[in-house]
Scaffold this active site. Structure first.
Site, PDB file in Angstrom:
ATOM      1  N   LYS A 187       0.835  -1.206   0.000  1.00  0.00           N
ATOM      2  CA  LYS A 187       0.000   0.000   0.000  1.00  0.00           C
ATOM      3  C   LYS A 187       0.871   1.259   0.000  1.00  0.00           C
ATOM      4  CE  LYS A 187      -1.584   1.505   4.037  1.00  0.00           C
ATOM      5  NZ  LYS A 187      -1.155   2.858   4.406  1.00  0.00           N
ATOM      6  N   ASN A 188       1.914   1.265   0.854  1.00  0.00           N
ATOM      7  CA  ASN A 188       2.722   2.472   1.017  1.00  0.00           C
ATOM      8  C   ASN A 188       3.723   2.708  -0.113  1.00  0.00           C
ATOM      9  OD1 ASN A 188       1.256   2.991   3.248  1.00  0.00           O
ATOM     10  ND2 ASN A 188       2.794   2.306   4.714  1.00  0.00           N
ATOM     11  N   ARG A 235      -4.389  10.608   4.979  1.00  0.00           N
ATOM     12  CA  ARG A 235      -3.325  11.607   5.051  1.00  0.00           C
ATOM     13  C   ARG A 235      -2.398  11.547   3.849  1.00  0.00           C
ATOM     14  NH1 ARG A 235      -2.574  13.348   9.653  1.00  0.00           N
ATOM     15  NH2 ARG A 235      -0.534  14.085   9.101  1.00  0.00           N
ATOM     16  N   CYS A 255      -4.647  12.656  13.562  1.00  0.00           N
ATOM     17  CA  CYS A 255      -4.635  11.221  13.248  1.00  0.00           C
ATOM     18  C   CYS A 255      -4.598  10.459  14.562  1.00  0.00           C
ATOM     19  CB  CYS A 255      -3.398  10.899  12.414  1.00  0.00           C
ATOM     20  SG  CYS A 255      -3.103   9.140  12.234  1.00  0.00           S
ATOM     21  N   ARG A 267       1.302  14.203  13.598  1.00  0.00           N
ATOM     22  CA  ARG A 267       1.787  13.995  12.211  1.00  0.00           C
ATOM     23  C   ARG A 267       1.767  15.276  11.360  1.00  0.00           C
ATOM     24  NH1 ARG A 267      -0.638   8.414   9.971  1.00  0.00           N
ATOM     25  NH2 ARG A 267       1.189   8.550   8.629  1.00  0.00           N
ATOM     26  N   PRO A 268       2.559  16.285  11.717  1.00  0.00           N
ATOM     27  CA  PRO A 268       2.602  17.509  10.908  1.00  0.00           C
ATOM     28  C   PRO A 268       3.249  17.240   9.549  1.00  0.00           C
ATOM     29  CG  PRO A 268       4.333  17.516  12.587  1.00  0.00           C
ATOM     30  CD  PRO A 268       3.515  16.284  12.830  1.00  0.00           C
ATOM     31  N   ASP A 311       5.269  19.778   8.151  1.00  0.00           N
ATOM     32  CA  ASP A 311       6.170  20.939   8.029  1.00  0.00           C
ATOM     33  C   ASP A 311       7.389  20.631   7.169  1.00  0.00           C
ATOM     34  OD1 ASP A 311       8.484  20.437  10.556  1.00  0.00           O
ATOM     35  OD2 ASP A 311       6.697  19.195  10.361  1.00  0.00           O
ATOM     36  N   GLN A 312       7.899  19.419   7.246  1.00  0.00           N
ATOM     37  CA  GLN A 312       9.094  19.080   6.465  1.00  0.00           C
ATOM     38  C   GLN A 312       8.785  19.058   4.966  1.00  0.00           C
ATOM     39  OE1 GLN A 312      12.290  18.521   7.979  1.00  0.00           O
ATOM     40  NE2 GLN A 312      11.057  19.576   9.519  1.00  0.00           N
ATOM     41  N   ASP A 331       5.083   0.118  11.956  1.00  0.00           N
ATOM     42  CA  ASP A 331       3.838  -0.494  11.469  1.00  0.00           C
ATOM     43  C   ASP A 331       3.707  -1.963  11.845  1.00  0.00           C
ATOM     44  OD1 ASP A 331       3.766   1.424   8.344  1.00  0.00           O
ATOM     45  OD2 ASP A 331       3.319   1.975  10.413  1.00  0.00           O
ATOM     46  N   ILE A 339       8.544   6.589  16.864  1.00  0.00           N
ATOM     47  CA  ILE A 339       8.102   7.307  15.662  1.00  0.00           C
ATOM     48  C   ILE A 339       6.828   8.110  15.922  1.00  0.00           C
ATOM     49  CG2 ILE A 339       7.500   7.093  13.215  1.00  0.00           C
ATOM     50  CD1 ILE A 339      10.329   6.168  13.750  1.00  0.00           C
ATOM     51  N   ARG A 349      -8.336  -0.628   5.014  1.00  0.00           N
ATOM     52  CA  ARG A 349      -7.536   0.408   4.384  1.00  0.00           C
ATOM     53  C   ARG A 349      -6.230  -0.154   3.834  1.00  0.00           C
ATOM     54  NH1 ARG A 349      -5.974   5.013   7.904  1.00  0.00           N
ATOM     55  NH2 ARG A 349      -4.919   5.393   5.932  1.00  0.00           N
TER      56      ARG A 349
HETATM   57  C1  EPZ Z   1       4.587   6.693   6.459  1.00  0.00           C
HETATM   58  O1  EPZ Z   1       3.843   7.755   7.069  1.00  0.00           O
HETATM   59  C2  EPZ Z   1       3.616   5.520   6.332  1.00  0.00           C
HETATM   60  N1  EPZ Z   1       2.488   5.907   5.510  1.00  0.00           N
HETATM   61  C3  EPZ Z   1       3.135   5.104   7.720  1.00  0.00           C
HETATM   62  O2  EPZ Z   1       2.334   3.931   7.591  1.00  0.00           O
HETATM   63  C4  EPZ Z   1       4.339   4.736   8.571  1.00  0.00           C
HETATM   64  O3  EPZ Z   1       3.916   4.468   9.878  1.00  0.00           O
HETATM   65  C5  EPZ Z   1       5.341   5.920   8.608  1.00  0.00           C
HETATM   66  O4  EPZ Z   1       5.700   6.307   7.277  1.00  0.00           O
HETATM   67  C6  EPZ Z   1       6.616   5.571   9.352  1.00  0.00           C
HETATM   68  O5  EPZ Z   1       7.221   4.453   8.820  1.00  0.00           O
HETATM   69  C7  EPZ Z   1       2.638   5.929   4.160  1.00  0.00           C
HETATM   70  O6  EPZ Z   1       3.686   5.664   3.595  1.00  0.00           O
HETATM   71  C8  EPZ Z   1       1.437   6.319   3.360  1.00  0.00           C
HETATM   72  P1  EPZ Z   1       6.760   9.963   8.513  1.00  0.00           P
HETATM   73  P2  EPZ Z   1       4.431   9.248   7.089  1.00  0.00           P
HETATM   74  O7  EPZ Z   1       6.608  11.262   7.822  1.00  0.00           O
HETATM   75  O8  EPZ Z   1       5.226   9.490   5.880  1.00  0.00           O
HETATM   76  C9  EPZ Z   1       7.309  13.289  11.911  1.00  0.00           C
HETATM   77  C10 EPZ Z   1       0.454   2.531   7.871  1.00  0.00           C
HETATM   78  O9  EPZ Z   1       0.065   1.934   8.890  1.00  0.00           O
HETATM   79  N2  EPZ Z   1       7.146  14.290  10.836  1.00  0.00           N
HETATM   80  O10 EPZ Z   1       7.893   9.092   8.101  1.00  0.00           O
HETATM   81  O11 EPZ Z   1       3.295  10.143   7.390  1.00  0.00           O
HETATM   82  C11 EPZ Z   1       6.042  12.465  12.136  1.00  0.00           C
HETATM   83  O12 EPZ Z   1       5.125  13.123  12.958  1.00  0.00           O
HETATM   84  C12 EPZ Z   1       0.955   3.985   8.001  1.00  0.00           C
HETATM   85  O13 EPZ Z   1       0.480   2.041   6.748  1.00  0.00           O
HETATM   86  C13 EPZ Z   1       7.181  15.624  11.158  1.00  0.00           C
HETATM   87  O14 EPZ Z   1       7.335  16.011  12.317  1.00  0.00           O
HETATM   88  O15 EPZ Z   1       5.387   9.168   8.362  1.00  0.00           O
HETATM   89  C14 EPZ Z   1       6.603  11.184  12.735  1.00  0.00           C
HETATM   90  O16 EPZ Z   1       6.802  11.367  14.097  1.00  0.00           O
HETATM   91  C15 EPZ Z   1       0.724   4.558   9.354  1.00  0.00           C
HETATM   92  N3  EPZ Z   1       7.053  16.534  10.156  1.00  0.00           N
HETATM   93  C16 EPZ Z   1       7.932  11.031  12.002  1.00  0.00           C
HETATM   94  O17 EPZ Z   1       8.276  12.318  11.503  1.00  0.00           O
HETATM   95  C17 EPZ Z   1       6.871  16.158   8.835  1.00  0.00           C
HETATM   96  O18 EPZ Z   1       6.738  17.024   7.960  1.00  0.00           O
HETATM   97  C18 EPZ Z   1       7.938  10.030  10.857  1.00  0.00           C
HETATM   98  O19 EPZ Z   1       6.789  10.236  10.089  1.00  0.00           O
HETATM   99  C19 EPZ Z   1       6.836  14.791   8.539  1.00  0.00           C
HETATM  100  C20 EPZ Z   1       6.977  13.870   9.546  1.00  0.00           C
END
Ligand code: EPZ
Length: 419
Positions: A22-23, A94, A118, A123-124, A126-127, A306, A328, A398
Site C-alpha cells: 500500500k505504502n 493523510r 490522526c 503527524r505535521p 512541516d518538512q 507499522d 516514531i 484500508r
Molecule cells: C509513512 O507515514 C507511512 N504511511 C506510515 O504507515 C508509517 O507508519 C510511517 O511512514 C513511518 O514508517 C505511508 O507511507 C502512506 P513519517 P508518514 O513522515 O510518511 C514526523 C500505515 O500503517 N514528521 O515518516 O506520514 C512524524 O510526525 C501507516 O500504513 C514531522 O514532524 O510518516 C513522525 O513522528 C501509518 N514533520 C515522524 O516524523 C513532517 O513534515 C515520521 O513520520 C513529517 C513527519
C-alpha cells in the site's frame, strides 16, 4: 460497520502471498500527475480502500484510471485547473498530501487540504512544506489549505529534520521536474522510497541514492510513461509471519522480499522462532516457549513502527518481561487496553510499554482504533481461547487485502460479520 468473528486458538499453517505494498502504491499513483500524455501501467496494485481513495482524488485531478484486472493504467486526460485536493478527500487519508509535490512541479500550482489529526499522532507536514520552499515554492497556509505556487521549481540542497517517508517521496516527485540538481539529506530509507525512485527513473527521471540517507535528483523537463510492478507489502507479510510465531504455527510467505523484512526476521529469530529464507520465500515456524525481547521502533532499516502492535501481541505469549519503545509516533499504543481486555499484562507509560508474559489470551469483544492496531487484535483473536469479535474493521480494509480469506487459507476460523 462490519466486524470479524474469530474462534481460537488456531495454529496458522500454510503458504500465503503478500499483496503489493500500500505504502509504495500510493506514491506511485501520485506520480501519474507528472505524466505528459503517455500512460503509466502499475502492476500488483493492492485492492484496498486507501488505493480507491487515491484513485478518486486522481480522477478529481484529471487522471483517468483504468482497472484492467491485472494492472491499473493511468493517463492524464483532462486537466483540472483547480489542482486542488479537497478536505473531504484528504481527511479520509493523510497520504493524499502526496499530490502536493507533483501538482506543484507539473502545473506550478497546488491547493491541498492540510491532513488534520490522526489516531496515532499529530503527524505535521512541516518538512514537506519546508522542502518545497527550499525548491523555490511560495507556500501559504490559509483556511485549512496549503496553497503553493512556483513558476518552475529549481534544484537545491535540503536536509530533513527527521527521516520522513512521505516527505522524502513528495520531494522526490517534485524535484524530478525541477530546473537543476536537488540534494536531499537525512532522507527516509524505506523500501517504498526505493520503489518510487525506481518508478520515476523508469519514467525518465534522474534519481540516484534512493534508499540511502542522501539522494540526488537531476531535474528533467518532462517525464514519459512506464510499466512498473509494485513491491510486495512487507508490513502485510510481516503480520502473517508474526501470526505464525504467535500461534506456534508454520507459515511460508511466498514471493516476498526478505531483505525488506530483515529487521523483523532478525527479531523473530531472537525471540526463538525458526526463520528460513529460500529465494523470495520466507518460512517462519515456532513451538513451545519463546523469549521476551525488548524492541525499539526506528526508521528503516530499524524495526518498523507499522509492525509494533502485532509484535506486542507476540510478546504476550513470550516468557518474561519485554519493553517496547515507540519512537516514531506519540500515540501508538491504543491496542494495549484492548489486548488487556483479552487477558494480556501490558503497562503503558508514555512512549514505552512493558509486557509480562506468557499470558493465556481469552476471546473478547474488542475495538480497532487504527490500521495496524486492528491487525494486532485479529492476530490476538486467532491465538486466544474462545470467541473474539473485532469491531470497526474498516480500519483494516484500508491496508489489508482479503485478510479473512488469507487467514482462512492458513487454517484460521475467522468470518466477516456484515452489520
Ligand atoms: C509513512 O507515514 C507511512 N504511511 C506510515 O504507515 C508509517 O507508519 C510511517 O511512514 C513511518 O514508517 C505511508 O507511507 C502512506 P513519517 P508518514 O513522515 O510518511 C514526523 C500505515 O500503517 N514528521 O515518516 O506520514 C512524524 O510526525 C501507516 O500504513 C514531522 O514532524 O510518516 C513522525 O513522528 C501509518 N514533520 C515522524 O516524523 C513532517 O513534515 C515520521 O513520520 C513529517 C513527519
Amino acid at each position: 460497520m462490519d466486524k470479524f468473528h474469530i474462534v481460537g486458538p488456531t495454529r496458522l499453517v500454510g503458504r500465503v502471498k503478500p499483496s503489493g505494498a500500500k505504502n509504495a502504491a500510493l506514491p506511485a499513483l501520485a506520480a501519474s500527475l507528472l505524466l505528459d500524455g503517455e500512460k503509466l501501467t502499475l502492476h500488483r496494485m493492492p485492492r484496498v480502500r486507501d488505493i480507491r481513495t487515491m484513485m478518486r482524488l486522481l480522477e478529481h485531478l484529471g487522471v483517468g484510471c483504468e482497472d484492467t484486472g491485472g494492472a491499473l493504467v493511468l493517463h492524464r486526460d483532462r486537466p483540472n485547473p483547480d489542482h486542488d485536493a479537497p478536505y473531504d478527500m484528504v481527511k479520509t487519508m493523510r497520504a493524499s498530501v502526496l499530490v502536493l509535490g507533483p501538482l506543484l512541479a507539473r502545473f506550478g500550482h497546488a491547493r491541498v487540504s492540510l491532513p488534520g489529526g490522526c489516531a496515532i499522532g499529530v503527524r505535521p507536514i512541516d518538512q514537506h512544506l519546508k522542502g518545497l520552499e527550499a525548491l523555490g515554492a511560495n507556500v501559504q497556509l490559509t483556511h485549512g489549505y496549503v496553497e503553493a505556487t512556483a513558476d518552475r521549481l529549481r534544484g537545491a540542497r535540503f536536509r530533513f529534520d527527521m527521516p520522513t517517508v512521505t516527505g522524502t517521496e513528495n520531494l522526490l516527485l517534485a524535484a524530478s521536474l525541477a530546473k537543476g540538481t536537488t540534494v536531499l539529506e537525512n532522507c527516509a530509507r524505506e523500501p517504498e522510497v526505493v520503489d518510487l525512485g525506481n518508478l520515476l527513473n523508469a519514467m525518465g527521471a534522474r534519481i540516484s541514492g534512493a534508499g540511502e540517507e542522501t539522494i540526488e535528483i537531476e531535474g528533467v523537463d518532462g517525464l514519459g510513461g512506464a510499466e512498473h510492478a509494485i513491491i510486495p507489502d512487507r508490513i502485510e507479510g510481516g503480520t502473517y509471519l508474526i501470526g505464525a510465531a504467535l500461534t506456534r504455527g508454520d507459515v511460508t510467505l511466498e514471493q516476498a522480499s526478505p531483505a525488506d523484512l530483515a529487521p523483523l526476521l532478525d527479531k523473530l529469530a531472537e525471540v526463538g522462532a525458526k526463520v528460513d529464507v529460500d529465494g523470495t520465500d520466507i518460512r517462519v515456524r515456532a513451538e513451545g516457549n519463546l523469549n521476551a525481547c525488548d524492541l525499539e521502533t526506528l526508521p528503516h532499516p530499524g524495526f518498523p513502527t507499522d509492525l509494533q502492535a502485532q509484535y506486542m501481541t507476540l510478546m504476550t505469549s513470550a516468557d518474561g518481561v519485554s519493553m517496547i519503545r515507540e519512537t516514531i509516533f506519540e500515540n501508538r499504543f491504543q491496542h494495549a487496553p484492548e489486548l488487556m481486555r483479552m487477558g494480556a499484562d501490558v503497562r503503558v507509560d508514555g512512549g514505552s510499554a512493558r509486557i509480562l508474559g506468557p499470558r493465556h489470551l481469552t476471546g473478547a469483544a474488542v475495538m480497532a482504533t487504527d490500521l495496524r492496531a486492528s491487525a494486532c487484535l485479529v492476530l490476538a483473536g486467532v491465538a486466544a481461547e474462545g470467541e473474539t469479535v473485532v469491531d470497526r474493521i474498516y480500519h483494516l480494509e484500508r491496508g489489508y487485502e482479503g485478510m479473512e480469506l488469507k487467514l482462512q487459507s492458513l487454517g484460521a476460523r475467522v468470518a466477516r460479520w456484515v452489520v
